[in-house]
Write an enzyme that holds these catalytic residues in place. Structure first.
Site, PDB file in Angstrom:
ATOM      1  N   LYS A 154      40.228  39.643  36.451  1.00  0.00           N
ATOM      2  CA  LYS A 154      39.734  41.034  36.457  1.00  0.00           C
ATOM      3  C   LYS A 154      38.448  40.916  35.212  1.00  0.00           C
ATOM      4  O   LYS A 154      38.404  39.736  34.211  1.00  0.00           O
ATOM      5  CB  LYS A 154      40.547  42.020  36.167  1.00  0.00           C
ATOM      6  CG  LYS A 154      41.125  41.955  34.852  1.00  0.00           C
ATOM      7  CD  LYS A 154      42.043  43.042  34.376  1.00  0.00           C
ATOM      8  CE  LYS A 154      42.528  42.930  33.075  1.00  0.00           C
ATOM      9  NZ  LYS A 154      41.733  43.333  32.048  1.00  0.00           N
ATOM     10  N   HIS A 246      46.141  47.594  35.639  1.00  0.00           N
ATOM     11  CA  HIS A 246      47.522  47.483  35.216  1.00  0.00           C
ATOM     12  C   HIS A 246      48.252  48.665  35.497  1.00  0.00           C
ATOM     13  O   HIS A 246      49.418  48.974  36.049  1.00  0.00           O
ATOM     14  CB  HIS A 246      47.703  47.108  33.672  1.00  0.00           C
ATOM     15  CG  HIS A 246      47.178  45.735  33.007  1.00  0.00           C
ATOM     16  ND1 HIS A 246      46.755  44.766  34.046  1.00  0.00           N
ATOM     17  CD2 HIS A 246      46.245  45.544  32.044  1.00  0.00           C
ATOM     18  CE1 HIS A 246      46.109  43.838  33.473  1.00  0.00           C
ATOM     19  NE2 HIS A 246      45.767  44.285  32.274  1.00  0.00           N
TER      20      HIS A 246
END
Ligand code: BG6
Length: 492
Positions: A154, A246
Site C-alpha cells: 500500500k 488495516h
C-alpha cells in the site's frame, strides 16, 4: 508448508521496509526451514553496488532485525542465492539485466522458473515497473508448472479513482490470481485469531449481533511520530495510511458472516458483503474527527509537533489522527455503531477491537459498582500484549451483595509455547506458496476507498485539523464525537 524452489526480486530493497521487515522476515523463514534451499533473493536498486556490497547490506539488516538468532549455515545458504541488479525503475537496461539474472538463477540455482516481484516502492512507480517487466517478458511463464507473481505494498491509490487506475496498470501485466496485495495486519496472529475465536467456538457467535452488542471500538494507536517518513506521510495522513486498509480489514473480520471455507474466495465474499454494507452517518462533522500532534512532551522527552517535522510544510493539513463512526447495514448489525480511530503520538502503542455489549435490562442488586459503564466488553488485543480480555461483573467479597467489574484474560504468551511468526514472514511465505486468503482483493480495496472518499472530501473542505497534545488520546473533537452518543473511548 515450505516455499517451493523460487526467486524473489525486491524493488526498493534499500528502503526502510525492506531493511527492517522484509529481509529479516526472509532470513527468519530460511532459519525456520520454510524456504527451499534453491531460494534466491535479488535486489534491484539504483546503487553502484558490487555483489559483496549487497551481501554486506543484507547481512547488516538481518543481524540487526531478524528475530531468530544468527545462524552461519542459514546465512551461507541464503547468501549463495543473493544477486544484485543495478538499475532505475524506468530504465529498460536494468530490466534486461534482471531478466538475465532470473534466467541464470533458473539454470544455476534451480529456481525452476518461479519468480515473485515485490514492489516495496511508491505506487506511482507500479505502472512503470509492471510495463518494463512485461516488455522484458519477466511476467510470463514457459509452462503451467511455473509462476510469476507480483507482491505490492500500500497505499493502493489515494482515492477510489486512483486505486482503479493503479489496479488497471497492474492487471494489464499480471492476472488477479498472481497479484498479492500486502496488508500486514492480516499477517498478524491475533488478527487471524478473530476468525478462530468467532468461528471455532460456540459461545461468542450467538451474542455477536445487534441484539447484544451496543457498539464496537476499533483502535490502533501509536506512540511514535512520523519519524523520517515525511515524504510518504504528508498528503496521505492517518485515514489513508491506516483506516483504508488495516482498520477496515479489522472491521470486515469482526463484522462478517461465517465463510463457508477458509479459502480466499469464500473469505472475500464475506468481507466484501460487510464492506459494501458500510454506511457513513449523514453528518460527517459530528461523526468524524481528525487532528495533528502538537509539540510537547511524551515519555519524558520533548517532541516536535507534526508541522515542525523535517520536510512537512508549515501549512500542511495532513491528519495524524483520524476517527470515524460507521454503520454496517445488515440485519446482524443494524443500528450498532462501529467507531474507528488511529493516531500517532498517542498515549500508548495499542491495537485492539473492543466489542461492548448492551447493559443488562435489569440488575437485581443494589450497591453495584459496575465500573463506569457496567457493560460487558470483549477485547481482542491485537498488539502489543496479544490476547483477549473479557470484562464482566462479579460479586465483591464481603457480607454485602455488591457487584464490581473484573476481567478475565487470555494471553498468547502464556497459553502457547509456539513462537509466533512476524506478519511479514507469514505473508511472504503465503505469497511464495501461492496461498491467498490473507491478501485483500482489489474489490475490497475499492470498497474501502468508496467508504473513505466522502470523509476525505469533507475534511479537504474543512480547513486545518485540530491540534492534540502528544501522549494524549487525540483531539477534543474525537471525544465529543462519542460523547454525543453518550459513550466514551476506551483508554487501553
Ligand atoms: C503501517 C503504516 O502500515 O503500519 C505506519 O504505514 C504504521 O504508519 C504501521 O506505523 C504500524 O504497523 P504495526 O505493525 O507496528 O502496528
Amino acid at each position: 508448508r515450505i516455499a517451493p524452489p523460487c526467486g524473489l526480486v525486491i524493488f526498493g530493497i534499500t528502503g526502510d521496509l525492506a531493511r527492517t521487515k522484509l529481509l529479516p522476515a526472509i532470513y527468519d523463514l530460511a532459519n525456520r526451514g520454510l524456504l527451499n534451499p534453491a531460494f534466491a533473493l535479488t535486489g534491484f536498486a539504483r546503487r553502484d553496488w558490487s555483489g559483496g556490497d549487497f551481501e554486506d547490506f543484507v547481512r547488516a539488516s538481518i543481524e540487526r532485525h531478524a528475530r531468530t538468532g544468527f545462524n552461519e549455515r542459514t546465512w551461507r545458504q541464503l547468501a549463495d542465492g543473493l544477486r544484485f541488479v543495478p538499475g532505475s525503475f524506468d530504465d529498460q537496461d536494468g530490466y534486461r539485466k534482471l531478466a538475465e539474472t532470473v534466467a541464470d538463477l533458473d539454470r544455476t540455482r534451480g529456481t525452476g522458473g518461479n519468480h515473485a516481484f515485490y514492489l516495496s516502492i511508491p505506487p506511482a512507480w507500479f505502472p512503470v515497473v509492471c510495463q518494463h517487466l512485461a516488455d522484458t517478458g519477466l511476467n510470463s511463464v514457459r509452462s503451467d508448472h511455473e509462476w510469476r507473481r507480483i507482491i505490492i505494498e500500500k497505499p493502493f491509490g489515494h482515492d477510489l479513482a486512483s486505486a482503479q487506475d493503479l489496479s488497471e496498470a497492474v492487471s494489464r501485466v499480471f492476472d488477479e490470481r498472481d497479484v498479492f496485495r500486502i496488508d500486514h495486519y492480516l499477517g498478524k496472529e491475533t488478527v487471524q485469531n478473530i476468525l478462530a475465536m468467532r468461528f471455532a467456538n460456540t459461545m461468542f457467535e450467538p451474542l455477536w449481533n445487534a441484539n447484544y452488542v451496543d457498539h464496537v471500538q476499533i483502535s490502533m494507536s501509536e506512540e511514535i511520530g512520523i519519524g523520517t517518513r515525511a515524504g510518504y506521510y504528508d498528503g496521505i495522513g492517518a485515514a489513508r495510511d491506516v483506516i483504508q486498509n488495516h482498520l477496515l480489514q479489522l472491521l470486515a473480520l469482526t463484522a462478517m458472516e461465517e465463510p463457508v471455507r477458509f479459502t480466499p474466495e469464500a473469505l472475500r465474499v464475506e468481507k466484501e458483503k460487510v464492506l459494501s454494507a458500510v454506511r457513513l452517518p449523514g453528518d460527517l462533522d459530528a461523526s468524524t474527527a481528525r487532528g495533528q500532534y502538537a509539540a510537547g512532551w511524551q515519555g519524558g522527552a520533548k517532541v516536535r509537533g507534526f508541522l515542525e517535522e523535517d520536510s512537512i510544510p508549515a501549512e500542511s493539513h495532513t491528519e495524524t489522527f483520524a476517527a470515524l463512526k460507521l454503520f454496517v447495514d445488515t440485519r446482524r448489525w443494524a443500528g450498532v455503531p462501529f467507531y474507528l480511530r488511529t493516531g500517532k503520538r498517542l498515549g500508548k502503542r495499542v491495537t485492539e477491537i473492543a466489542v461492548v455489549f448492551r447493559r443488562a435490562a435489569h440488575v437485581p442488586f443494589e450497591n453495584s459498582e459496575m465500573g463506569e459503564t457496567g457493560q460487558n466488553v470483549l477485547v481482542v488485543r491485537v498488539q502489543p500484549d496479544e490476547g483477549m480480555t473479557i470484562r464482566f461483573g462479579a460479586k465483591v467479597p464481603g457480607t454485602e451483595m455488591q457487584v464490581r467489574d473484573v476481567t478475565m484474560d487470555f494471553g498468547y504468551g502464556h497459553a502457547f509455547t509456539e513462537d509466533s511468526p512476524e506478519a511479514y514472514e507469514r505473508l511472504i511465505l503465503d505469497a511464495l506458496v501461492g496461498s491467498a486468503p490473507l491478501f485483500p482483493h482489489q474489490r475490497e480495496v475499492e470498497l474501502s476507498w468508496r467508504i473513505l472518499d466522502p470523509v476525505l472530501a469533507h475534511w479537504a473542505a474543512s480547513g486545518a485539523p485540530e491540534q492534540y497534545r502528544p501522549g494524549s488520546w487525540g483531539p477534543a473533537s474525537a471525544h465529543e464525537m462519542l460523547a454525543l452518543d453518550g459513550r466514551s473511548w476506551r483508554i487501553p
